[in-house]
Every structure is written in C-alpha cells, then in structure tokens.
Design a protein around this motif. Structure first.
Motif, mmCIF file in Angstrom:
data_model
loop_
_atom_site.group_PDB
_atom_site.id
_atom_site.type_symbol
_atom_site.label_atom_id
_atom_site.label_comp_id
_atom_site.label_asym_id
_atom_site.label_seq_id
_atom_site.Cartn_x
_atom_site.Cartn_y
_atom_site.Cartn_z
ATOM 1 N N THR A 132 0.836 -1.192 0.000
ATOM 2 C CA THR A 132 0.000 0.000 0.000
ATOM 3 C C THR A 132 0.870 1.241 0.000
ATOM 4 O O THR A 132 1.987 1.241 0.536
ATOM 5 N N ASP A 133 0.351 2.289 -0.616
ATOM 6 C CA ASP A 133 1.008 3.591 -0.612
ATOM 7 C C ASP A 133 0.379 4.436 0.484
ATOM 8 O O ASP A 133 -0.825 4.738 0.433
ATOM 9 N N LEU A 134 1.165 4.826 1.473
ATOM 10 C CA LEU A 134 0.672 5.662 2.558
ATOM 11 C C LEU A 134 0.770 7.124 2.148
ATOM 12 O O LEU A 134 1.806 7.571 1.642
ATOM 13 N N SER A 135 -0.303 7.878 2.404
ATOM 14 C CA SER A 135 -0.333 9.292 2.030
ATOM 15 C C SER A 135 -1.162 10.064 3.041
ATOM 16 O O SER A 135 -2.013 9.494 3.739
ATOM 17 N N PHE A 136 -0.921 11.358 3.106
ATOM 18 C CA PHE A 136 -1.701 12.229 3.983
ATOM 19 C C PHE A 136 -3.026 12.576 3.315
ATOM 20 O O PHE A 136 -3.137 12.600 2.084
ATOM 21 N N GLN A 137 -4.035 12.837 4.137
ATOM 22 C CA GLN A 137 -5.357 13.184 3.625
ATOM 23 C C GLN A 137 -5.537 14.685 3.441
ATOM 24 O O GLN A 137 -6.570 15.120 2.925
ATOM 25 N N VAL A 138 -4.529 15.473 3.869
ATOM 26 C CA VAL A 138 -4.618 16.927 3.734
ATOM 27 C C VAL A 138 -3.296 17.443 3.183
ATOM 28 O O VAL A 138 -2.254 16.780 3.273
ATOM 29 N N LEU A 139 -3.352 18.654 2.611
ATOM 30 C CA LEU A 139 -2.159 19.308 2.094
ATOM 31 C C LEU A 139 -1.298 19.801 3.249
ATOM 32 O O LEU A 139 -1.810 20.281 4.264
ATOM 33 N N GLY A 140 0.023 19.711 3.119
ATOM 34 C CA GLY A 140 0.897 20.207 4.164
ATOM 35 C C GLY A 140 2.358 20.028 3.823
ATOM 36 O O GLY A 140 2.713 19.347 2.853
ATOM 37 N N ARG A 141 3.211 20.641 4.629
ATOM 38 C CA ARG A 141 4.656 20.536 4.443
ATOM 39 C C ARG A 141 5.176 19.392 5.297
ATOM 40 O O ARG A 141 4.929 19.339 6.501
ATOM 41 N N LEU A 142 5.890 18.476 4.667
ATOM 42 C CA LEU A 142 6.395 17.303 5.368
ATOM 43 C C LEU A 142 7.474 17.730 6.361
ATOM 44 O O LEU A 142 8.494 18.328 5.982
ATOM 45 N N MET A 143 7.242 17.430 7.629
ATOM 46 C CA MET A 143 8.176 17.804 8.685
ATOM 47 C C MET A 143 9.164 16.674 8.997
ATOM 48 O O MET A 143 10.365 16.900 9.086
ATOM 49 N N THR A 144 8.649 15.471 9.166
ATOM 50 C CA THR A 144 9.517 14.333 9.496
ATOM 51 C C THR A 144 9.095 13.109 8.695
ATOM 52 O O THR A 144 7.922 12.940 8.347
ATOM 53 N N ARG A 145 10.079 12.263 8.416
ATOM 54 C CA ARG A 145 9.823 10.935 7.841
ATOM 55 C C ARG A 145 10.736 9.979 8.584
ATOM 56 O O ARG A 145 11.959 10.042 8.456
ATOM 57 N N ASN A 146 10.152 9.104 9.359
ATOM 58 C CA ASN A 146 10.900 8.291 10.315
ATOM 59 C C ASN A 146 11.407 6.971 9.757
ATOM 60 O O ASN A 146 12.036 6.204 10.494
ATOM 61 N N VAL A 147 11.136 6.671 8.503
ATOM 62 C CA VAL A 147 11.544 5.383 7.931
ATOM 63 C C VAL A 147 12.230 5.615 6.595
ATOM 64 O O VAL A 147 12.095 6.673 5.974
ATOM 65 N N ASP A 148 12.948 4.598 6.149
ATOM 66 C CA ASP A 148 13.604 4.615 4.848
ATOM 67 C C ASP A 148 13.400 3.249 4.199
ATOM 68 O O ASP A 148 12.885 2.315 4.819
ATOM 69 N N VAL A 149 13.818 3.145 2.949
ATOM 70 C CA VAL A 149 13.645 1.892 2.212
ATOM 71 C C VAL A 149 14.378 0.760 2.931
ATOM 72 O O VAL A 149 15.540 0.892 3.312
ATOM 73 N N GLY A 150 13.669 -0.357 3.122
ATOM 74 C CA GLY A 150 14.240 -1.518 3.785
ATOM 75 C C GLY A 150 13.920 -1.617 5.259
ATOM 76 O O GLY A 150 14.155 -2.666 5.862
ATOM 77 N N ASP A 151 13.381 -0.543 5.864
ATOM 78 C CA ASP A 151 13.049 -0.583 7.285
ATOM 79 C C ASP A 151 11.801 -1.423 7.534
ATOM 80 O O ASP A 151 10.866 -1.430 6.722
ATOM 81 N N LEU A 152 11.786 -2.128 8.655
ATOM 82 C CA LEU A 152 10.626 -2.898 9.076
ATOM 83 C C LEU A 152 9.768 -2.037 9.996
ATOM 84 O O LEU A 152 10.287 -1.340 10.872
ATOM 85 N N VAL A 153 8.463 -2.067 9.800
ATOM 86 C CA VAL A 153 7.536 -1.287 10.615
ATOM 87 C C VAL A 153 6.459 -2.219 11.150
ATOM 88 O O VAL A 153 6.167 -3.277 10.574
ATOM 89 N N GLN A 154 5.861 -1.804 12.261
ATOM 90 C CA GLN A 154 4.762 -2.531 12.860
ATOM 91 C C GLN A 154 3.479 -1.711 12.722
ATOM 92 O O GLN A 154 3.525 -0.500 12.490
ATOM 93 N N SER A 155 2.362 -2.376 12.872
ATOM 94 C CA SER A 155 1.082 -1.686 12.772
ATOM 95 C C SER A 155 0.988 -0.595 13.831
ATOM 96 O O SER A 155 1.262 -0.828 15.006
ATOM 97 N N GLY A 156 0.623 0.620 13.411
ATOM 98 C CA GLY A 156 0.491 1.746 14.322
ATOM 99 C C GLY A 156 1.735 2.583 14.469
ATOM 100 O O GLY A 156 1.686 3.646 15.119
ATOM 101 N N ASP A 157 2.877 2.170 13.916
ATOM 102 C CA ASP A 157 4.108 2.956 14.019
ATOM 103 C C ASP A 157 3.940 4.304 13.312
ATOM 104 O O ASP A 157 3.314 4.389 12.238
ATOM 105 N N LEU A 158 4.522 5.359 13.889
ATOM 106 C CA LEU A 158 4.490 6.683 13.283
ATOM 107 C C LEU A 158 5.475 6.728 12.122
ATOM 108 O O LEU A 158 6.677 6.528 12.295
ATOM 109 N N ILE A 159 4.951 6.992 10.939
ATOM 110 C CA ILE A 159 5.767 6.972 9.734
ATOM 111 C C ILE A 159 6.270 8.370 9.382
ATOM 112 O O ILE A 159 7.456 8.561 9.108
#
Length: 371
Positions: free
Chosen positions: A56-83
């Motif tokens: 799935t492609d995760l995206s925001f539902q509103v327009l805004g300036r991206l402040m943080t991105r906590n993951v990179d390609v290859g990282d493992l994430v769990q359900s509910g993790d802040l992306i």
C-alpha cells in the motif's frame, strides 16, 4: 522480288529460333531446403523479480509541508508505528477555533435556558403572555442546535489534526519513499510504500501468445539468479488482462511456495514452466508463406531418377496450421509430417510445380534448421 526473298528468309530464321527456344528446357532453380523432423521445443525461461502480493502507498489526507519521515527503504515497521508528520500549525489553529466556537454556543444555550425558566415563572404568575414563552423555547431549541453543530465542527477539526500524523496500517517492510522532509505534499500523494513480506510473487513479462496459452494454476520453477541450483515451486496466480501495446507482453504473477530467504523482495529470479518438453515440428518464420490469411509451405519432392545425380525435383504449395513457438519460429500444428522436405528460403519467389535443384549442403535432418 529480291525484297520478298529477304523477308521470307528472315521469317524462316525466326521460326527456327522459336523452335529451338521451345525445345530448350526451363532453367532449374537452386533452392535451400531441409527435411523436417519432430523435436523437443525447449522450455523458455524468463527473468523477473520478487514482489509482495499485498502493498500500500501511505499518504496524507490533507495538504501540508512534510516535517519528518521516520523510515527509509528496507526498514521494518509494525502496525500503528508513526511513519511521517506534516506541519500541523493550521490544523491546530482550526481545532482551537472550533473549541472557542463551541464554548460560545454553549454559553448562548445556557442563556436561552435561563430565559425559558424566567418566562415560565412569569407565565405562572400571569404576568407573561403564552407567546413570550413560545419564543423563549424556540430560542433555546436554536441555541441547542447550534451547540450540536459546534460539537460536530470541533470533532471534525480534531480529526483533521490527527491527519498530520501518518501511521502504518499493518506490519511490513518499506519498499519505496515518495517525499522528503521540507517538501510540500498534496492530499493522496504517496509518501511511503509498505509491503507485507508474505505472501510473495515472482513477476515476469511473458509474450502475449504464450501467456494466453497458460492454463490456470500452471506449475512453474523459480530460482534465484544468485543461487540457480536452489529452485522452488510456484503456481500461476494472475495474468494481466491486456498486453502492453509496445512490447506485446503480459504481466504474469506466480505465487511462490515456501520461499526461502534467497527470495527477498526485489531480488531477481529466473522462471520457467514446470512441464516436459513438447515434441513438435517447428520451422523458421521465413519458411512459412502467408497468403490471404492462410499459412503455406513449399514441399520439395526430389525426382527418384535424380537422387544420385543433381537431386532435382519440384515444389508444391501446401497449406499448414501454425502456432507461435518463440525465437522466430512457428510450430506446425498440422499439414506436415516428419521426413518431408520443405523450402526454408526464398518462399516468396517460388511457383507451384516449379523445377528446383536441391543444394548439396542442404540438411537431410531439419532438427537444427527447421525441426
């Protein structure tokens, strides 16, 4: 008189020349041919990649300036993790404004309720008209409705404030990123792609004619390129309904059975159908003549009297049914038998019944050229 004798002499010479020309046999044309034989059609292999079945492609539902991105390609994430998060200043101000509006509407409702109580007391003592009580109650109902609307606006604003945070809906691995911190992202723009590690598919592009001939759940053998001696089994899961208009190939997805760590997402694999080689007669495409929607071959018949001498013969046009066989060849479905000889070059310049000379270096077995 002399002129008449000259004309008669010329006519006689022309008649003799025509008779000599009529007696001259037509030239025998050399032709390249091969004797057809039944051979095995090699199973063609394809190079593909390992892809996740669910992503799935995760995206925001509103327009805004991206402040943080906590993951990179290859990282493992769990359900509910802040992306990722976007600037929530405007959303926070909207929520505060909704809170203030709700407080104002509640104060108006309390004032309307007090007015109703006061008018009811006056009405009981007989100093207020019934219409005044009706007006007070109507004002209270309007104030109460305004409170409910303000509560809904506040809930909506707080919900929108939550859109400033992007969280994973399921556990998986990050396979792609679509935005960097500081970039303004629009609603629906992909920021991160997350894929579930299992189940996995081997994805290949197969020629349209070949993909269309596959049966449901066709078995395949899939091997990683880095360890071709460790293949696993797979089965056909999905075929694209339409072919690519440029390459004329269709995307084929093969479900893997118990993939090992060698079959990681994005790795390159070799895929081939898990079937026995198919015995058939195949010819180069250049040996098959197409006319009026039909397919034909020139069958070469060698005269028995010329076998030991010049191997002369004649050609006859014969209709055949064909099917694609890949690598510039056609499979002869019907119309030819093993052992017959066919012309494999110059098929557009031959004529039915034409005398030909079979070249001395032509193969008696068409296994290599026209098998």
């Amino acid at each position: 008189m002399i002129r008449q004798l000259a004309i008669a002499a010329l006519a006689g010479l022309a008649l003799v020349a025509c008779q000599e020309k009529a007696q001259t046999p037509p030239a025998v044309r050399p032709v390249m041919s091969a004797r057809v034989a039944v051979g095995d059609i090699d199973q063609q292999s394809f190079v593909g990649t390992i892809e996740a079945r669910d992503k799935t492609d995760l995206s925001f539902q509103v327009l805004g300036r991206l402040m943080t991105r906590n993951v990179d390609v290859g990282d493992l994430v769990q359900s509910g993790d802040l992306i990722a998060t976007i600037d929530a200043t405007t959303l926070d101000l909207t929520a505060r404004s909704a809170e203030a509006a709700l407080g104002n509407r509640r104060a108006e409702r309390e004032n309307a309720a007090a007015t109703v109580a006061r008018v009811e007391a006056l009405r009981t003592s007989g100093t207020a008209a019934e219409s005044s009580l009706d007006d007070a109650r109507a004002a209270f109902d309007a104030a109460d409705a305004a409170v409910r609307q303000a509560e809904a606006d506040l809930a909506k604003a707080r919900d929108a404030l939550g859109y400033a945070e992007l969280r994973a809906g399921f556990g998986g691995v990050v396979t792609a990123t679509g935005a960097e911190p500081g970039q303004t992202v629009s609603a629906g723009q992909s920021v991160v792609t997350i894929a579930k590690p299992d189940p996995r598919d081997a994805v290949i592009d197969m020629p349209d004619w070949m993909a269309g001939a596959l049966a449901p759940a066709t078995p395949f053998i899939v091997a990683p390129q880095i360890a071709s001696d460790q293949p696993i089994a797979g089965r056909l899961r999905e075929i694209a309904p339409e072919a690519d208009p440029v390459t004329r190939t269709r995307r084929v997805k093969i479900a893997l059975s118990d993939p090992t760590s060698l079959f990681r997402l994005g790795s390159t694999v070799e895929v081939r159908a898990d079937q026995q080689a198919t015995p058939a007669i195949t010819l180069p495409e250049a040996a098959v003549l197409t006319r009026q929607g039909g397919s034909f071959v020139w069958v070469v018949k060698i005269d028995e009297a010329s076998r030991a001498a010049r191997r002369e013969g004649s050609v006859a046009l014969r209709p055949v049914n064909t099917a694609p066989a890949g690598d510039g060849r056609l499979r002869i479905v019907s119309g030819l038998s093993a052992g017959e000889r066919v012309a494999i070059a110059g098929v557009h310049s031959l004529e039915d019944g034409q005398k030909v000379l079979v070249l001395a270096n032509d193969r008696d077995d068409a296994q290599g050229d026209a098998s």
